[in-house]
Design an enzyme around this catalytic site. Structure first.
Site, PDB file in Angstrom:
ATOM      1  N   GLU A 315       0.835  -1.193   0.000  1.00 28.64           N
ATOM      2  CA  GLU A 315       0.000   0.000   0.000  1.00 28.64           C
ATOM      3  C   GLU A 315       0.875   1.250   0.000  1.00 28.64           C
ATOM      4  OE1 GLU A 315      -4.046  -1.282   2.399  1.00 28.64           O
ATOM      5  OE2 GLU A 315      -2.390  -0.435   3.542  1.00 28.64           O
ATOM      6  N   CYS A 316       0.749   2.082  -1.014  1.00 32.81           N
ATOM      7  CA  CYS A 316       1.426   3.371  -1.110  1.00 32.81           C
ATOM      8  C   CYS A 316       2.936   3.221  -0.952  1.00 32.81           C
ATOM      9  CB  CYS A 316       0.851   4.363  -0.101  1.00 32.81           C
ATOM     10  SG  CYS A 316       1.211   6.087  -0.526  1.00 32.81           S
ATOM     11  N   GLY A 317       3.487   3.348   0.256  1.00 32.90           N
ATOM     12  CA  GLY A 317       4.913   3.111   0.434  1.00 32.90           C
ATOM     13  C   GLY A 317       5.301   1.712   0.012  1.00 32.90           C
TER      14      GLY A 317
END
Length: 436
Positions: A315-317
């Site tokens: 997720e994202c990072g």
């Protein structure tokens, strides 16, 4: 567990400091406080947790649904739950503080900036209380907590100006020591820049803790919905947990633990990846640790596991770490895991900030084909994606990776800009998908 919502008149009014001072005075008075946060934030809850050593619960009806929000509340432990609001009381297209207070039937204590007013503070509070009827929101604004208010005539003037239906719960005096440094994505994390306990205790001396406890009340109960897998004892999920991967909702860990043994590891430290049936890479700040991530060897091991068909969800990072490269705003480029065909580059301003809805184009590690996921996106990076890249999701609401799609996918791996709550269903699927 009774609770109360500390709501602001706007962003920047000092809700986080007021919340931390309230948690401090409750603890000092012998109560066990349970912190919580309205909306999808990760950073404010980290300050709550650093102060009282208890996971701060994320309460958001968009991320989890109304019943899921109530279940999340009731997973907390303590005498009094203090819910820090998001933005101003009525702000937020999908999950305002008012919606959270209404969904949980909790009283609202309005945090009002009183540094340059007395009677006007009361007028502001009265307007916020009456606005609920105008917009058809069933909430109870019980009173105010005066932020940045001096004592003496200043405090007395504010208290005396309040109408009878609005209680004065005290004040938080202006204190230079109660400033939290910030950076992109918001304040620094609680583990990096926690506020001084002594300064908080001084600020909390002027809060009427017993009046606050008396005003708090219990939300409606809701049936538990914890489906524990028959194979939970045999399943293991590796979860990245360090300063680069630090955005994890407590509800996500709760859900994973209900169906598997959770094995934490640190890519920043170069830890070996635990022998697991699935790997979860949360969001965070990989851009601050590019050199360590590139040189540590953990990302290479994740790439090998992904190629072997082990389910991997970022997720994202986590998406950034699974990509081919990561370039910082200083122009430094670091090699990442190389599982997903994208080059990620940090930007000077945020690229997306919103609640998100995604529709699954095919079966993935987090959603079956045709089902929808709800979450939240907030990032400063942009992904330059290969022309032949495959996407797991169409964007129904939000920006995703390219405006229309999200969830880059390769092997049994998905990387997305969407942060999902433990009540979203995404992690149910992660617990079930077998390795290929």
């Amino acid at each position: 567990m009774r609770g109360v919502v500390l709501a602001g008149t706007s962003s920047g009014v000092g809700k986080t400091v007021a919340t931390l001072a309230t948690l401090t005075t409750l603890e000092d008075a012998g109560y066990q406080p349970q912190p919580a946060k309205a909306g999808p934030d990760f950073i404010d809850p980290s300050h709550h947790e650093a102060l009282v050593d208890a996971p701060s619960r994320t309460l958001d009806p968009w991320l989890s649904g109304a019943d899921g929000m109530r279940r999340t509340y009731w997973r907390g432990e303590g005498d009094i739950c203090v819910v820090e609001g998001v933005m101003g009381l009525y702000d937020g297209s999908k999950a305002s503080t008012a919606a959270v207070a209404e969904g949980l039937d909790l009283p609202v204590v309005l945090v009002v900036d009183a540094k340059a007013g007395m009677e006007s503070v009361a007028a502001t509070a009265l307007g916020f209380a009456r606005y609920a009827d105008r917009v058809g929101v069933d909430i109870d604004v019980a009173g105010i907590l005066a932020q940045r208010a001096h004592g003496g005539r200043h405090a007395e003037g504010i208290r005396d100006a309040l109408p009878d239906e609005l209680a004065y719960f005290g004040r938080v005096p202006p204190t230079p020591d109660l400033e939290i440094p910030d950076r992109h994505l918001g304040l620094q994390m609680g583990s990096e820049a926690g506020l001084d306990r002594g300064a908080l205790e001084t600020a909390a001396e002027t809060i009427d803790v017993e009046r606050l406890v008396e005003a708090a009340r219990e939300p409606p109960a809701v049936a538990a919905d914890e489906t524990v897998s028959d194979t939970a004892a045999d399943r293991r999920v590796a979860v990245a947990r360090d300063s680069a991967f630090c955005f994890t909702y407590p509800s996500v860990l709760d859900r994973l633990r209900s169906g598997a043994a959770v094995e934490p590891f640190s890519p920043v430290a170069g830890d070996p990846v635990p022998d697991a049936d699935a790997i979860y890479l949360p969001g965070g700040y990989p851009e601050l640790h590019g050199e360590s991530l590139s040189a540590g060897g953990t990302l290479d091991e994740i790439a090998d596991r992904a190629a072997d068909g082990v389910p991997v969800y970022g997720e994202c990072g986590g998406l950034m770490a699974l990509s081919e490269s990561l370039t910082t705003t200083d122009g430094d480029t670091y090699e990442m895991a190389g599982v997903l065909p994208a080059a990620v580059e940090m930007q000077d301003r945020y690229q997306a900030l919103d609640h998100v809805e995604l529709s699954a184009r095919t079966d993935t590690v987090t959603a079956a084909s045709g089902t929808h996921l709800r979450g939240h996106e907030f990032h400063y990076s942009a992904a330059d994606v290969a022309a032949d890249a495959s996407f797991a999701f169409d964007v129904v609401r939000g920006d995703g990776i390219d405006g229309d799609h999200d969830g880059l996918t390769e092997y049994n791996t998905v990387g997305t800009y969407c942060h999902c709550h433990g009540e979203s269903g995404a992690f149910d699927r992660l617990l079930e998908v077998p390795s290929k």
